[in-house]
Scaffold this motif. Structure first.
Motif, PDB file in Angstrom:
ATOM      1  N   GLY A 150       0.798  -1.217   0.000  1.00 31.98           N
ATOM      2  CA  GLY A 150       0.000   0.000   0.000  1.00 31.98           C
ATOM      3  C   GLY A 150       0.826   1.260   0.000  1.00 31.98           C
ATOM      4  O   GLY A 150       2.013   1.281  -0.362  1.00 31.98           O
ATOM      5  N   THR A 151       0.214   2.328   0.434  1.00 31.11           N
ATOM      6  CA  THR A 151       0.800   3.666   0.392  1.00 31.11           C
ATOM      7  C   THR A 151       2.130   3.716   1.139  1.00 31.11           C
ATOM      8  O   THR A 151       2.236   3.253   2.279  1.00 31.11           O
ATOM      9  N   GLY A 152       3.122   4.291   0.492  1.00 33.19           N
ATOM     10  CA  GLY A 152       4.416   4.527   1.132  1.00 33.19           C
ATOM     11  C   GLY A 152       5.388   3.375   1.074  1.00 33.19           C
ATOM     12  O   GLY A 152       6.538   3.518   1.487  1.00 33.19           O
ATOM     13  N   ALA A 153       4.964   2.223   0.561  1.00 30.00           N
ATOM     14  CA  ALA A 153       5.843   1.054   0.522  1.00 30.00           C
ATOM     15  C   ALA A 153       6.604   0.982  -0.791  1.00 30.00           C
ATOM     16  O   ALA A 153       6.195   1.547  -1.808  1.00 30.00           O
ATOM     17  N   VAL A 154       7.720   0.266  -0.757  1.00 31.09           N
ATOM     18  CA  VAL A 154       8.470  -0.084  -1.963  1.00 31.09           C
ATOM     19  C   VAL A 154       8.274  -1.567  -2.217  1.00 31.09           C
ATOM     20  O   VAL A 154       8.452  -2.390  -1.315  1.00 31.09           O
ATOM     21  N   VAL A 155       7.873  -1.914  -3.418  1.00 30.07           N
ATOM     22  CA  VAL A 155       7.761  -3.316  -3.809  1.00 30.07           C
ATOM     23  C   VAL A 155       9.108  -3.763  -4.366  1.00 30.07           C
ATOM     24  O   VAL A 155       9.645  -3.142  -5.286  1.00 30.07           O
ATOM     25  N   LEU A 156       9.632  -4.839  -3.795  1.00 27.53           N
ATOM     26  CA  LEU A 156      10.899  -5.400  -4.266  1.00 27.53           C
ATOM     27  C   LEU A 156      10.586  -6.710  -4.980  1.00 27.53           C
ATOM     28  O   LEU A 156      10.376  -7.754  -4.357  1.00 27.53           O
ATOM     29  N   ASP A 157      10.538  -6.636  -6.297  1.00 25.60           N
ATOM     30  CA  ASP A 157      10.140  -7.760  -7.148  1.00 25.60           C
ATOM     31  C   ASP A 157      11.394  -8.506  -7.599  1.00 25.60           C
ATOM     32  O   ASP A 157      12.251  -7.947  -8.295  1.00 25.60           O
ATOM     33  N   VAL A 158      11.492  -9.791  -7.198  1.00 26.17           N
ATOM     34  CA  VAL A 158      12.680 -10.577  -7.551  1.00 26.17           C
ATOM     35  C   VAL A 158      12.382 -11.594  -8.644  1.00 26.17           C
ATOM     36  O   VAL A 158      13.186 -12.495  -8.888  1.00 26.17           O
ATOM     37  N   SER A 159      11.248 -11.445  -9.328  1.00 26.07           N
ATOM     38  CA  SER A 159      10.857 -12.444 -10.332  1.00 26.07           C
ATOM     39  C   SER A 159      11.781 -12.470 -11.541  1.00 26.07           C
ATOM     40  O   SER A 159      11.843 -13.479 -12.257  1.00 26.07           O
ATOM     41  N   ALA A 160      12.506 -11.369 -11.803  1.00 26.55           N
ATOM     42  CA  ALA A 160      13.436 -11.345 -12.940  1.00 26.55           C
ATOM     43  C   ALA A 160      14.723 -12.112 -12.650  1.00 26.55           C
ATOM     44  O   ALA A 160      15.483 -12.418 -13.577  1.00 26.55           O
ATOM     45  N   MET A 161      14.974 -12.436 -11.395  1.00 26.41           N
ATOM     46  CA  MET A 161      16.144 -13.234 -11.030  1.00 26.41           C
ATOM     47  C   MET A 161      15.736 -14.699 -11.180  1.00 26.41           C
ATOM     48  O   MET A 161      15.327 -15.354 -10.217  1.00 26.41           O
ATOM     49  N   ASP A 162      15.826 -15.212 -12.401  1.00 26.86           N
ATOM     50  CA  ASP A 162      15.189 -16.484 -12.717  1.00 26.86           C
ATOM     51  C   ASP A 162      16.135 -17.506 -13.343  1.00 26.86           C
ATOM     52  O   ASP A 162      15.740 -18.324 -14.174  1.00 26.86           O
ATOM     53  N   ARG A 163      17.391 -17.494 -12.920  1.00 21.31           N
ATOM     54  CA  ARG A 163      18.357 -18.455 -13.471  1.00 21.31           C
ATOM     55  C   ARG A 163      18.390 -19.744 -12.654  1.00 21.31           C
ATOM     56  O   ARG A 163      18.368 -19.702 -11.415  1.00 21.31           O
ATOM     57  N   ILE A 164      18.442 -20.864 -13.344  1.00 22.54           N
ATOM     58  CA  ILE A 164      18.829 -22.121 -12.712  1.00 22.54           C
ATOM     59  C   ILE A 164      20.349 -22.165 -12.799  1.00 22.54           C
ATOM     60  O   ILE A 164      20.916 -22.367 -13.873  1.00 22.54           O
ATOM     61  N   VAL A 165      21.005 -21.944 -11.700  1.00 27.80           N
ATOM     62  CA  VAL A 165      22.465 -21.795 -11.688  1.00 27.80           C
ATOM     63  C   VAL A 165      23.155 -23.136 -11.898  1.00 27.80           C
ATOM     64  O   VAL A 165      24.161 -23.236 -12.606  1.00 27.80           O
ATOM     65  N   GLU A 166      22.599 -24.182 -11.299  1.00 28.55           N
ATOM     66  CA  GLU A 166      23.274 -25.483 -11.332  1.00 28.55           C
ATOM     67  C   GLU A 166      22.274 -26.585 -11.043  1.00 28.55           C
ATOM     68  O   GLU A 166      21.378 -26.425 -10.206  1.00 28.55           O
ATOM     69  N   ILE A 167      22.436 -27.702 -11.743  1.00 29.28           N
ATOM     70  CA  ILE A 167      21.781 -28.947 -11.351  1.00 29.28           C
ATOM     71  C   ILE A 167      22.861 -30.016 -11.262  1.00 29.28           C
ATOM     72  O   ILE A 167      23.576 -30.263 -12.237  1.00 29.28           O
ATOM     73  N   ASP A 168      23.021 -30.586 -10.102  1.00 27.80           N
ATOM     74  CA  ASP A 168      24.032 -31.621  -9.872  1.00 27.80           C
ATOM     75  C   ASP A 168      23.313 -32.963  -9.772  1.00 27.80           C
ATOM     76  O   ASP A 168      22.655 -33.258  -8.767  1.00 27.80           O
ATOM     77  N   PRO A 169      23.406 -33.809 -10.803  1.00 31.75           N
ATOM     78  CA  PRO A 169      22.652 -35.063 -10.795  1.00 31.75           C
ATOM     79  C   PRO A 169      23.198 -36.094  -9.821  1.00 31.75           C
ATOM     80  O   PRO A 169      22.471 -37.024  -9.441  1.00 31.75           O
ATOM     81  N   VAL A 170      24.456 -35.960  -9.404  1.00 26.11           N
ATOM     82  CA  VAL A 170      25.031 -36.918  -8.458  1.00 26.11           C
ATOM     83  C   VAL A 170      24.582 -36.580  -7.032  1.00 26.11           C
ATOM     84  O   VAL A 170      24.098 -37.436  -6.287  1.00 26.11           O
ATOM     85  N   ASP A 171      24.737 -35.322  -6.655  1.00 24.53           N
ATOM     86  CA  ASP A 171      24.296 -34.893  -5.321  1.00 24.53           C
ATOM     87  C   ASP A 171      22.795 -34.640  -5.256  1.00 24.53           C
ATOM     88  O   ASP A 171      22.267 -34.337  -4.187  1.00 24.53           O
ATOM     89  N   GLU A 172      22.132 -34.754  -6.413  1.00 23.23           N
ATOM     90  CA  GLU A 172      20.682 -34.534  -6.491  1.00 23.23           C
ATOM     91  C   GLU A 172      20.322 -33.179  -5.875  1.00 23.23           C
ATOM     92  O   GLU A 172      19.543 -33.072  -4.931  1.00 23.23           O
ATOM     93  N   LEU A 173      20.878 -32.151  -6.497  1.00 20.76           N
ATOM     94  CA  LEU A 173      20.825 -30.806  -5.950  1.00 20.76           C
ATOM     95  C   LEU A 173      20.612 -29.804  -7.074  1.00 20.76           C
ATOM     96  O   LEU A 173      21.149 -29.959  -8.174  1.00 20.76           O
TER      97      LEU A 173
END
Length: 447
Positions: free
Chosen positions: A78-101
């Motif tokens: 509402g009034t006076g607030a700042v919306v901090l939208d992180v939806s653009a930070m959308d990278r899958i940095v890593e998938i490790d199939p051995v550690d299942e991570l």
């Protein structure tokens, strides 16, 4: 205004009225008290840190936001607030199939991660109904659930570690990349489900699971919802191990029929859908079907992926079918599994008392009931909120909780206080004060 001028210098920041209006609301249907001051669609961690440093220095409230799919008003700004939208930070940095991570940024869509993991024979087990549109960051912030939670647990069980920016812009990392680890306090679990009130999630290390060799489905129809709920309890008593266990009441089946041209409501007045997965899926689904069939008027089993998906279709179509004919207050409570039949019966009484339509379906395996209160018109009738309050009271009376997976947000704060009591609420406030001494992070929400 020095603050606003400096804030608008951050990449992705805007004070355009259209952008503010779009960022002010979430899927709860609640209205904010006005437009926020600005929205920052952060492009990276530095943008998040700079936004919070400025807001902290000037005592300006910040509302973290992902896709805005939350149902409890947790992203209202509402009034006076700042919306901090992180939806653009959308990278899958890593998938490790051995550690299942997987290591991801907060704006990654849940379904996108699941699909990427599938390329390695893995999956991200939590599966909220909003998986196609909700973000990992939002799921973590609300500790989202879903239909597979009966076997694989909620989001908390999948989060190994987090990168979090605190209220003053400090970046911290919690947890680890290993499944085991007991060094220090479990701060990762503290941030999971905190709804953006303690810090802003900017990265996550997530546990993946092996894709099951087979997934098979059984469905059973009943003459009434009490019989269906008892059958779900019988599965627990029989120590069966469903990967999914869903229950839909007769009113829900009727609205699905109206929207989709099906005949579920004519065939039965309650429907239970179960799945079993893994190498023993054939034997397990047969055993589940046998238990469900004791009180059922009919039982069907899926013999392959296509027939299993067909049996599950009714559950996936429930909410879209309800929303096709009007608006809905989408609620969730959780009760002990042994009280599920009592909960369904009491919700029917609440609907009659307040003269509203309540469509009820549940993640029956963990007692998580979704009473969806339908209404027409733009304004929400007073009877709808009175019915919702009665449902929350019911949850507490049955030894449950006012929210199983949607979160507290703005809409259930009063009920949270009733659930946890003043001493625990005081502990919440102490933790909040330690991490956010100026109270800028998502004020008025959750805690």
């Amino acid at each position: 205004m020095t603050f606003l001028r400096d804030l608008l210098g951050i990449p992705g920041a805007s004070s355009d009225p259209a952008a503010l209006a779009a960022a002010a609301r979430d899927r709860s249907g609640a209205d904010p008290d006005g437009l926020p001051l600005a929205v920052v669609r952060a492009e990276d961690i530095d943008g998040v840190r700079e936004t919070l440093r400025l807001a902290h220095a000037h005592h300006v409230p910040v509302v973290p936001r992902g896709a805005g799919t939350g149902l409890a008003g947790g992203a209202l700004a509402g009034t006076g607030a700042v919306v901090l939208d992180v939806s653009a930070m959308d990278r899958i940095v890593e998938i490790d199939p051995v550690d299942e991570l997987a290591v991801v940024e907060p704006g990654v869509l849940t379904a996108t991660l699941d699909a990427a993991a599938a390329e390695h024979g893995l999956r991200y087990a939590p599966d909220p109904a909003s998986a196609a549109i909700s973000t990992i960051g939002g799921n973590i912030a609300t500790n989202a659930g879903g239909m597979r939670c009966v076997k694989y647990g909620v989001t908390r069980e999948a989060v190994l570690g987090l990168d979090v920016v605190l209220a003053d812009g400090t970046l911290v990392s919690t947890g680890r990349r290993t499944v085991k680890g007991v060094s220090g306090l479990d701060l990762t679990a503290l941030f999971v489900g905190s709804e953006g009130t303690l810090g802003v999630i900017v990265g996550a290390s997530l546990r993946l699971r092996a894709l099951p060799e087979r997934t098979l489905t059984a469905a059973a129809g009943y003459d009434d919802v009490a019989s269906a709920a008892r059958a779900c309890g019988d599965l627990a008593r029989a120590r069966r191990d469903p990967a999914m266990l869903e229950l839909l009441d007769g009113l829900t089946l009727d609205v699905i029929d109206r929207a989709q041209g099906t005949d579920h409501g004519r065939r039965s007045r309650a429907l239970v859908i179960a799945q079993a997965d893994g190498p023993a899926a054939d034997a397990e689904i047969a055993a589940i079907a046998e238990v469900l069939g004791k009180e059922a008027s009919w039982v069907e089993q899926g013999v392959d992926a296509a027939s299993s998906d067909a049996l599950l279709a009714a559950r996936r179509l429930a909410l879209p079918s309800i929303e096709r004919f009007g608006k809905a207050l989408i609620e969730d409570i959780c009760v002990p599994r042994s009280r599920l039949a009592d909960a369904f019966a009491a919700v029917e009484e609440i609907a009659a008392e307040h003269r509203v339509a309540i469509y009820s379906f549940a993640h029956a395996g963990d007692g998580n009931l979704h009473p969806i209160i339908g209404y027409s018109g733009e304004a929400r009738p007073a009877g709808v909120q009175r019915a919702a309050d009665a449902i929350f009271r019911l949850a507490l009376d049955l030894g449950g909780t006012v929210t199983g997976e949607h979160g507290v947000g703005l809409l259930k704060r009063d009920w949270l206080a009733r659930e946890v009591g003043p001493d625990v609420l005081g502990l919440h406030a102490s933790v909040k004060a330690a991490l956010d001494p100026r109270g800028i992070l998502n004020p008025g929400k959750a805690l």
